[in-house]
Design a protein around this motif. Structure first.
Motif, PDB file in Angstrom:
ATOM      1  N   ARG A 384      46.822  45.293  53.678  1.00 41.11           N
ATOM      2  CA  ARG A 384      46.738  44.230  52.679  1.00 41.11           C
ATOM      3  C   ARG A 384      45.335  44.160  52.090  1.00 41.11           C
ATOM      4  O   ARG A 384      45.162  43.903  50.892  1.00 41.11           O
ATOM      5  CB  ARG A 384      47.099  42.893  53.321  1.00 41.11           C
ATOM      6  N   TRP A 385      44.336  44.374  52.932  1.00 37.46           N
ATOM      7  CA  TRP A 385      42.946  44.359  52.468  1.00 37.46           C
ATOM      8  C   TRP A 385      42.752  45.369  51.333  1.00 37.46           C
ATOM      9  O   TRP A 385      42.069  45.097  50.345  1.00 37.46           O
ATOM     10  CB  TRP A 385      42.040  44.678  53.652  1.00 37.46           C
ATOM     11  N   GLN A 386      43.365  46.542  51.471  1.00 35.03           N
ATOM     12  CA  GLN A 386      43.228  47.568  50.449  1.00 35.03           C
ATOM     13  C   GLN A 386      44.022  47.234  49.189  1.00 35.03           C
ATOM     14  O   GLN A 386      43.707  47.714  48.098  1.00 35.03           O
ATOM     15  CB  GLN A 386      43.664  48.918  51.031  1.00 35.03           C
ATOM     16  N   GLU A 387      45.070  46.413  49.343  1.00 32.13           N
ATOM     17  CA  GLU A 387      45.865  46.018  48.185  1.00 32.13           C
ATOM     18  C   GLU A 387      45.199  44.912  47.367  1.00 32.13           C
ATOM     19  O   GLU A 387      45.461  44.768  46.169  1.00 32.13           O
ATOM     20  CB  GLU A 387      47.238  45.510  48.645  1.00 32.13           C
ATOM     21  N   ILE A 388      44.364  44.131  48.015  1.00 26.27           N
ATOM     22  CA  ILE A 388      43.843  42.912  47.388  1.00 26.27           C
ATOM     23  C   ILE A 388      43.097  43.170  46.079  1.00 26.27           C
ATOM     24  O   ILE A 388      43.328  42.462  45.089  1.00 26.27           O
ATOM     25  CB  ILE A 388      42.970  42.129  48.393  1.00 26.27           C
ATOM     26  N   PRO A 389      42.174  44.152  45.998  1.00 24.69           N
ATOM     27  CA  PRO A 389      41.446  44.319  44.723  1.00 24.69           C
ATOM     28  C   PRO A 389      42.372  44.525  43.529  1.00 24.69           C
ATOM     29  O   PRO A 389      42.178  43.908  42.470  1.00 24.69           O
ATOM     30  CB  PRO A 389      40.576  45.556  44.984  1.00 24.69           C
ATOM     31  N   ALA A 390      43.399  45.369  43.687  1.00 22.39           N
ATOM     32  CA  ALA A 390      44.321  45.599  42.572  1.00 22.39           C
ATOM     33  C   ALA A 390      45.120  44.336  42.272  1.00 22.39           C
ATOM     34  O   ALA A 390      45.379  44.017  41.095  1.00 22.39           O
ATOM     35  CB  ALA A 390      45.260  46.760  42.903  1.00 22.39           C
ATOM     36  N   ALA A 391      45.498  43.600  43.326  1.00 18.44           N
ATOM     37  CA  ALA A 391      46.272  42.374  43.110  1.00 18.44           C
ATOM     38  C   ALA A 391      45.427  41.322  42.398  1.00 18.44           C
ATOM     39  O   ALA A 391      45.926  40.602  41.517  1.00 18.44           O
ATOM     40  CB  ALA A 391      46.772  41.846  44.450  1.00 18.44           C
ATOM     41  N   ILE A 392      44.162  41.224  42.769  1.00 18.83           N
ATOM     42  CA  ILE A 392      43.274  40.271  42.103  1.00 18.83           C
ATOM     43  C   ILE A 392      43.118  40.626  40.632  1.00 18.83           C
ATOM     44  O   ILE A 392      43.152  39.764  39.748  1.00 18.83           O
ATOM     45  CB  ILE A 392      41.906  40.230  42.814  1.00 18.83           C
ATOM     46  N   ALA A 395      46.229  39.618  38.816  1.00 20.04           N
ATOM     47  CA  ALA A 395      46.290  38.179  38.602  1.00 20.04           C
ATOM     48  C   ALA A 395      45.286  37.738  37.540  1.00 20.04           C
ATOM     49  O   ALA A 395      45.570  36.855  36.722  1.00 20.04           O
ATOM     50  CB  ALA A 395      46.029  37.448  39.918  1.00 20.04           C
ATOM     51  N   ARG A 396      44.102  38.370  37.540  1.00 23.29           N
ATOM     52  CA  ARG A 396      43.095  38.021  36.533  1.00 23.29           C
ATOM     53  C   ARG A 396      43.597  38.357  35.136  1.00 23.29           C
ATOM     54  O   ARG A 396      43.446  37.558  34.196  1.00 23.29           O
ATOM     55  CB  ARG A 396      41.807  38.792  36.816  1.00 23.29           C
ATOM     56  N   LYS A 397      44.224  39.526  35.014  1.00 26.64           N
ATOM     57  CA  LYS A 397      44.742  39.916  33.697  1.00 26.64           C
ATOM     58  C   LYS A 397      45.850  38.965  33.250  1.00 26.64           C
ATOM     59  O   LYS A 397      45.909  38.558  32.076  1.00 26.64           O
ATOM     60  CB  LYS A 397      45.265  41.349  33.750  1.00 26.64           C
ATOM     61  N   ALA A 398      46.744  38.602  34.200  1.00 26.94           N
ATOM     62  CA  ALA A 398      47.818  37.672  33.853  1.00 26.94           C
ATOM     63  C   ALA A 398      47.251  36.327  33.421  1.00 26.94           C
ATOM     64  O   ALA A 398      47.744  35.689  32.480  1.00 26.94           O
ATOM     65  CB  ALA A 398      48.754  37.498  35.050  1.00 26.94           C
ATOM     66  N   ARG A 399      46.196  35.909  34.087  1.00 29.07           N
ATOM     67  CA  ARG A 399      45.574  34.621  33.744  1.00 29.07           C
ATOM     68  C   ARG A 399      44.954  34.684  32.345  1.00 29.07           C
ATOM     69  O   ARG A 399      45.101  33.750  31.541  1.00 29.07           O
ATOM     70  CB  ARG A 399      44.524  34.284  34.788  1.00 29.07           C
ATOM     71  N   GLU A 400      44.257  35.780  32.067  1.00 35.13           N
ATOM     72  CA  GLU A 400      43.644  35.910  30.748  1.00 35.13           C
ATOM     73  C   GLU A 400      44.710  36.007  29.650  1.00 35.13           C
ATOM     74  O   GLU A 400      44.534  35.462  28.551  1.00 35.13           O
ATOM     75  CB  GLU A 400      42.731  37.134  30.716  1.00 35.13           C
ATOM     76  N   ASP A 401      45.813  36.697  29.967  1.00 33.86           N
ATOM     77  CA  ASP A 401      46.897  36.777  28.982  1.00 33.86           C
ATOM     78  C   ASP A 401      47.454  35.386  28.691  1.00 33.86           C
ATOM     79  O   ASP A 401      47.746  35.044  27.532  1.00 33.86           O
ATOM     80  CB  ASP A 401      48.015  37.681  29.513  1.00 33.86           C
ATOM     81  N   ARG A 402      47.585  34.593  29.749  1.00 33.62           N
ATOM     82  CA  ARG A 402      48.143  33.255  29.551  1.00 33.62           C
ATOM     83  C   ARG A 402      47.154  32.345  28.833  1.00 33.62           C
ATOM     84  O   ARG A 402      47.556  31.464  28.064  1.00 33.62           O
ATOM     85  CB  ARG A 402      48.540  32.651  30.902  1.00 33.62           C
ATOM     86  N   ARG A 403      45.861  32.539  29.067  1.00 39.07           N
ATOM     87  CA  ARG A 403      44.863  31.755  28.332  1.00 39.07           C
ATOM     88  C   ARG A 403      45.016  31.989  26.828  1.00 39.07           C
ATOM     89  O   ARG A 403      44.822  31.084  26.022  1.00 39.07           O
ATOM     90  CB  ARG A 403      43.446  32.144  28.782  1.00 39.07           C
ATOM     91  N   ARG A 404      45.378  33.223  26.480  1.00 43.14           N
ATOM     92  CA  ARG A 404      45.545  33.555  25.063  1.00 43.14           C
ATOM     93  C   ARG A 404      46.903  33.089  24.539  1.00 43.14           C
ATOM     94  O   ARG A 404      46.994  32.470  23.492  1.00 43.14           O
ATOM     95  CB  ARG A 404      45.410  35.074  24.888  1.00 43.14           C
TER      96      ARG A 404
END
Length: 711
Positions: A384-392, A395-404
């Motif tokens: 899971r530790w190795q998965e976290i950077p890609a998951a973050i 999520a960051r991209k999804a958040r920025e998309d929703r901000r727009r």
């Protein structure tokens, strides 16, 4: 059995038999001659120019064999020619060496040894640690049938030279015990003892298989690592000043693993000395550099930072010299070495390699010494530790998309927004109970529950003006607030408790909020002020079936409003509890028990109370606002989101007066985090996001500090 391990085992097992001495007649300079010259001659004719006499050096090849004033100390093969032996044997007190006033006369055996060395050709050697090891020729022996391997010939030759016979072969259990203790440091297991009980001897094949089996055990690496860790000056504390705990055990475990996997010595050394400088370095190689972080450190305020850093570098040069070079390099810290071939210039040139670290001068009395640190997940969490950077990033991209994409919905929400409504809308977080506690004089405190229900609490005697959200109740003895329903929290189910609180005094131990029946063995739960620490009780029966956890540090600030959040994962274990103050996770200190026993029950048949327990323990001179209970364990980011609500209200007020992009962005962040269902669904849509919502506790619980030293 590997050849490296077999060689180590046999040489170690035989090291106590005096094999350091050459059993042949050949005289060796480093072993037989240098110690004599160092003891009797080097004080006046050695490396120290301050005490050197007559300009003569006997510690170098040039000094021993070079001509000076028509004389040569040593002429190989001609003991009667050189001046060294002539002066040693002289009876003239003005000529004899060492002189009478030195009070060090050579023994006849020492003189004879020097003569034999010269007669044999006077083979000179540099310092022993700088001489490449060579495999010696096994000596001849009289009992050719006794040795089972080449090393046995050295043992037997020494015994024969001393007129001794080999001891009888040990019985099976004695040999088994010796093997186990030598290789693991532990007595053999009962199963092995029973297996060989009654057996007279062990065959060579049985010994070999036993050795192989012992070498496969984790205990082998643990046993051998102890000796290396001593040399590496490993310790679990800083070593000076308060001598506080130091979290270095990952390096210890790395050494154990290195022995267990029989890592080649060159790689074992490279990774410890400079693992952080290797290309494409791995976490394991960074952990290995903990060798460089085992030095003693301090946080003493009276010390000078630059001096501390210099001492740390000196320590590393000293350790490198002792462990790898076989040299007491520390002597050259102040002057050219008197005996070993190292100058003060050499010492500080070597120290330069260790003065480019990022280690701070003072350790802060904290476990990681103020860094640098390497955070490593437990093996169970590594995937899971190795998965976290890609998951973050997802999520960051999804958040920025929703901000727009959600700008129109946000604008509609903002246009109808009133300041107080910012505090509502946390139902999607699993909110079970919300008491604003801002009702003011003449009103009963109200609380909201799911589906729009409203509860009224008991009357408040005094309201304080100008709290976080308007007036707040003044609490104390006899001034608690009771709600007949709410707070029915149970083990086996996660929950969270959050509120704004103001501790009135630093000497109070009392309940901030509770649902606890003191007459029923204190069954229930509470959030607790323990002087300047924040705590929580989970109790079935006090004190036998109870759990108490408080913050390790004094985090409460009497007279100031602070936001606190307590989360519980439902396990009834101390590690399942987290305490946040102003959105920041606090270090825990266990006060009572590590967990509640199976079958424990914390559901009390009493009211939910603010400012006390059922009968007493008041939150003296304290105050509480915005009390919330949730049916899950909030994350750290959510605890912080609750804490920033007043700041968001202030941003709204400023935006109404003079619009600024920063205030609008702060309100947009709050909207996306608490109101926008689509943004929440997008950010939690991946496997990582969904798990984070279900389980807010950090999964990499065994994170630790290790030794990366250089940038």
């Amino acid at each position: 059995m590997s050849s490296i391990r077999l060689a180590w085992f046999l040489t170690t097992a035989l090291s106590g038999l005096g094999l350091a001495e050459d059993i042949r007649a050949q005289v060796v300079f480093n072993r037989d001659i240098r110690p004599i010259l160092a003891d009797a001659c080097f004080h006046c004719h050695g490396p120290d120019p301050g005490s050197r006499k007559a300009g003569l050096r006997l510690d170098t090849r040039e000094g021993l064999f070079g001509g000076r004033d028509g004389t040569v100390p040593v002429v190989p093969g001609k003991p009667q020619v050189g001046s060294l032996l002539l002066r040693i044997r002289s009876t003239d007190p003005d000529e004899v060496m060492p002189p009478p006033e030195a009070h060090r006369q050579l023994k006849p055996a020492e003189v004879e040894r020097i003569e034999r060395w010269i007669a044999q050709g006077a083979l000179w050697q540099p310092h022993w640690s700088l001489v490449a090891a060579q495999r010696p020729v096994p000596p001849p022996v009289r009992r050719g049938d006794w040795p089972r391997n080449p090393l046995d010939r050295f043992v037997l030759a020494k015994l024969e030279a001393a007129g001794l016979e080999p001891a009888p072969e040990a019985d099976a259990l004695t040999l088994l015990r010796r093997l186990s203790l030598d290789l693991t440091g532990l007595a053999p297991p009962v199963s092995l003892v029973q297996r060989f009980e009654g057996k007279a001897t062990l065959s060579d094949d049985e010994v070999g298989r036993l050795v192989d089996d012992f070498l496969k055990l984790p205990a082998y690496g643990e046993h051998r690592a102890r000796y290396w860790l001593d040399a590496a000056r490993y310790g679990d504390t800083h070593g000076l000043h308060f001598d506080n705990y130091r979290e270095m055990w990952p390096y210890r475990d790395w050494v154990v693993r290195a022995f267990n996997r029989n890592q080649p010595y060159d790689q074992f050394s490279i990774e410890q000395i400079a693992g952080d400088l290797l290309p494409n370095r791995s976490d394991e190689q960074l952990i290995a550099t903990g060798f460089q972080r085992c030095n003693i450190t301090t946080n003493e305020g009276g010390t000078i930072d630059e001096e501390n850093l210099a001492n740390y570098a000196v320590d590393r040069v000293q350790t490198l010299g002792w462990v790898y070079l076989g040299l007491t390099t520390n002597c050259a810290q102040c002057h050219d070495h008197k005996f070993d071939p190292i100058t003060a210039r050499d010492f500080y040139s070597l120290a330069a390699f260790f003065r480019n670290t990022t280690q701070q001068a003072k350790d802060g009395n904290v476990k990681d010494g103020r860094g640098p640190v390497l955070v490593i997940p437990s093996e169970a969490d590594r995937g899971r530790w190795q998965e976290i950077p890609a998951a973050i990033e997802m999520a960051r991209k999804a958040r920025e998309d929703r901000r727009r994409d959600g700008s129109s919905e946000f604008a509609a929400w903002l246009s109808g927004l009133q300041g107080p409504s910012l505090r509502a809308g946390f139902e999607s977080w699993g909110q079970l109970f919300w008491a604003p506690l801002d009702d003011g004089a003449g009103h009963l405190p109200r609380a909201l529950v799911p589906s729009g229900g409203q509860l009224l609490g008991s009357a408040v005697g005094q309201w304080l003006p100008k709290a976080v959200f308007g007036p707040a109740p003044q609490l104390g003895s006899g001034r608690g607030i009771a709600f007949e329903r709410g707070g029915e929290l149970q083990l086996g189910k996660p929950f969270s408790i959050a509120a704004w609180i103001k501790a009135g005094r630093a000497d109070v131990s009392g309940a901030v909020v509770s649902r606890m029946d003191e007459k029923q063995g204190f069954r229930g739960w509470d959030v607790w002020q323990e002087k300047r620490s924040l705590g929580v009780h989970l109790i079935d029966q006090w004190p036998q079936r109870a759990l108490k956890v408080v913050t390790r540090d004094p985090v409460l600030k009497p007279g100031q409003w602070q936001h606190v959040t307590v989360t519980c994962d439902g396990s009834g274990r101390a590690e399942g509890i987290s305490l946040y103050v102003d959105g920041k996770l606090q270090r825990r200190a266990l006060v009572l028990n590590n967990s509640l026993p199976s079958g424990a029950d914390i559901l009390a048949k009493t009211a939910l109370r603010v400012g006390q327990r059922s009968q007493g323990s008041p939150f003296v001179d304290g105050s509480v606002q915005d009390l919330r209970l949730f049916d899950r364990s909030l994350t750290e980011s959510e605890a912080l989101r609750l804490q920033v609500v007043p700041k968001v209200q202030a941003a709204l007020s400023r935006l109404r007066k003079a619009p600024k992009a920063a205030d609008r962005d702060q309100l947009l962040d709050h909207y996306l985090a608490t109101r926008d269902a689509l943004a929440e669904a997008r950010s939690a849509g991946g496997a990582f996001g969904a798990r984070a919502r279900r389980d807010s506790r950090p999964q990499c619980r065994d994170a630790y500090s290790a030794g990366a030293t250089r940038e």
